[in-house]
Design an enzyme around this catalytic site. Structure first.
Site, PDB file in Angstrom:
ATOM      1  N   ASP A 248       0.779  -1.495   0.120  1.00 28.39           N
ATOM      2  CA  ASP A 248       0.079  -0.167  -0.030  1.00 28.39           C
ATOM      3  C   ASP A 248       0.878   0.782   0.436  1.00 28.39           C
ATOM      4  OD1 ASP A 248      -1.669   1.859   0.486  1.00 28.39           O
ATOM      5  OD2 ASP A 248      -3.179   0.849   1.952  1.00 28.39           O
ATOM      6  N   ARG A 250       0.401   4.395  -0.387  1.00 32.23           N
ATOM      7  CA  ARG A 250      -0.828   5.316   0.165  1.00 32.23           C
ATOM      8  C   ARG A 250      -0.529   6.099   0.839  1.00 32.23           C
ATOM      9  NH1 ARG A 250      -6.522   3.138  -0.024  1.00 32.23           N
ATOM     10  NH2 ARG A 250      -5.348   1.554   1.447  1.00 32.23           N
TER      11      ARG A 250
END
Length: 332
Positions: A248, A250
């Site tokens: 991930d 982000r």
């Protein structure tokens, strides 16, 4: 007080292969309630300091500035107010999809040099509703609402004109072209987006912070490559790692800054992701998540929703590899 200028940096590619496990004594109910829960809220526990230290939380938040706001009537009934943001960490235009006219952006409503009331109405810095012949942004003659400002031109958050009551629903949603536009059954992003809007419309207030972080931050092209790797047998986490990306990639600090700009210091967060609670609150807990509202897939609680072997594998990887707070339904 003059607002800060937004300086756009050049984009920087991030690589990594580390995934982390974090368990919390908190499980989703079997069903997502059809209305806003009030009797048995999912109270998130204090996030341990070591978790905040492990997550890449910046010491200072990005600078965000709301450039425009417009009322959007929707096909589902409730109106939304779409806010467009610039920032100083990337070159993308991020969004806040706001339910409730009285949720107001500090940077949008800040008085600007030499602007007219027409200028303010054009960019969306008005109170009440626009109508033909209206001449003042700061006063709505039909509702008799008036905005007030301090000596620095900053909006005074008056409860009669600005939402300042109970914490409202919020969702931090990352862009997903395949799930929201291309009818993909590989993920539940579009379904979660629609469900968040339904709950917020029912509640009368809410905010979806829409971040331009396609493919959990790796971009659409890399995401399509990851899909091919999944068809070859990898799960969603393995595929990202095989492409030399984090599971991930982000960052949610922009969402924290946007929530603060909207005056949403306390929220009820729609999420199954425990890391997102800590990430949205920020290193110094600038935003406080007072309740977690689970997002249970529609297919797990009705005959509707997305049904495919791809979505089952995707959800399993989120639970087993990324620690999402969901319990798989029993198969009898």
């Amino acid at each position: 007080m003059a607002s800060k200028d937004i300086v756009h940096p050049q984009p920087e590619r991030r690589h990594g292969s580390e995934t982390h496990e974090f368990t919390m004594p908190l499980l989703s109910p079997t069903l997502t309630p059809s209305h806003i829960p009030s009797q048995t809220p999912q109270i998130p526990p204090e996030v341990p300091a070591e978790v905040r230290d492990r997550l890449p939380l910046p010491e200072t938040l990005p600078v965000v500035k709301c450039m425009a706001r417009a009322r959007i009537p929707t096909t589902q009934g409730p109106e939304i107010f779409l806010h467009l943001y610039e920032n100083n960490v990337d070159n993308k235009e991020h969004l806040a999809i706001v339910f409730g006219e009285d949720v107001r952006s500090k940077t949008l409503y800040q008085k600007r040099p030499n602007e007219t009331q027409q200028d303010r109405m054009t960019r969306g810095a008005y109170v009440g509703r626009l109508f033909p012949g209206r001449t003042e942004a700061d006063y709505d003659s039909e509702s008799n609402l008036r905005l007030n400002f301090d000596e620095n031109g900053q909006l005074i958050r008056d409860p009669s004109t600005t939402c300042s009551g109970e914490p409202i629903l919020a969702r931090i949603h990352s862009e997903c072209y395949t799930g929201e536009t291309a009818w993909s059954a590989r993920c539940d992003c579009g379904e979660q987006f629609d469900e968040a809007g339904r709950l917020m419309g029912e509640a009368g207030h809410g905010c979806i912070v829409y971040l331009r972080q396609e493919g959990r931050g790796i971009g659409l092209g890399e995401k399509l490559k990851a899909y091919n790797l999944q068809d070859l047998g990898a799960d969603t986490v393995q595929a990202n790692l095989m492409l030399r990306h984090p599971a991930d990639a982000r960052s949610f600090s922009l969402a924290t800054a946007i929530l603060l700009d909207l005056g949403l210091n306390e929220i009820k967060l729609l999420t199954n992701n425990p890391d997102k609670i800590a990430a949205v609150e920020g290193r110094n807990r600038e935003v406080k998540v007072v309740e977690r509202v689970p997002m249970v897939p529609l297919a797990w609680r009705s005959e509707n929703g997305i049904k495919s072997k791809e979505i089952e594998g995707y959800l399993s990887a989120k639970i087993e590899r990324m620690g999402h707070l969901l319990e798989k339904p029993l198969k009898i």
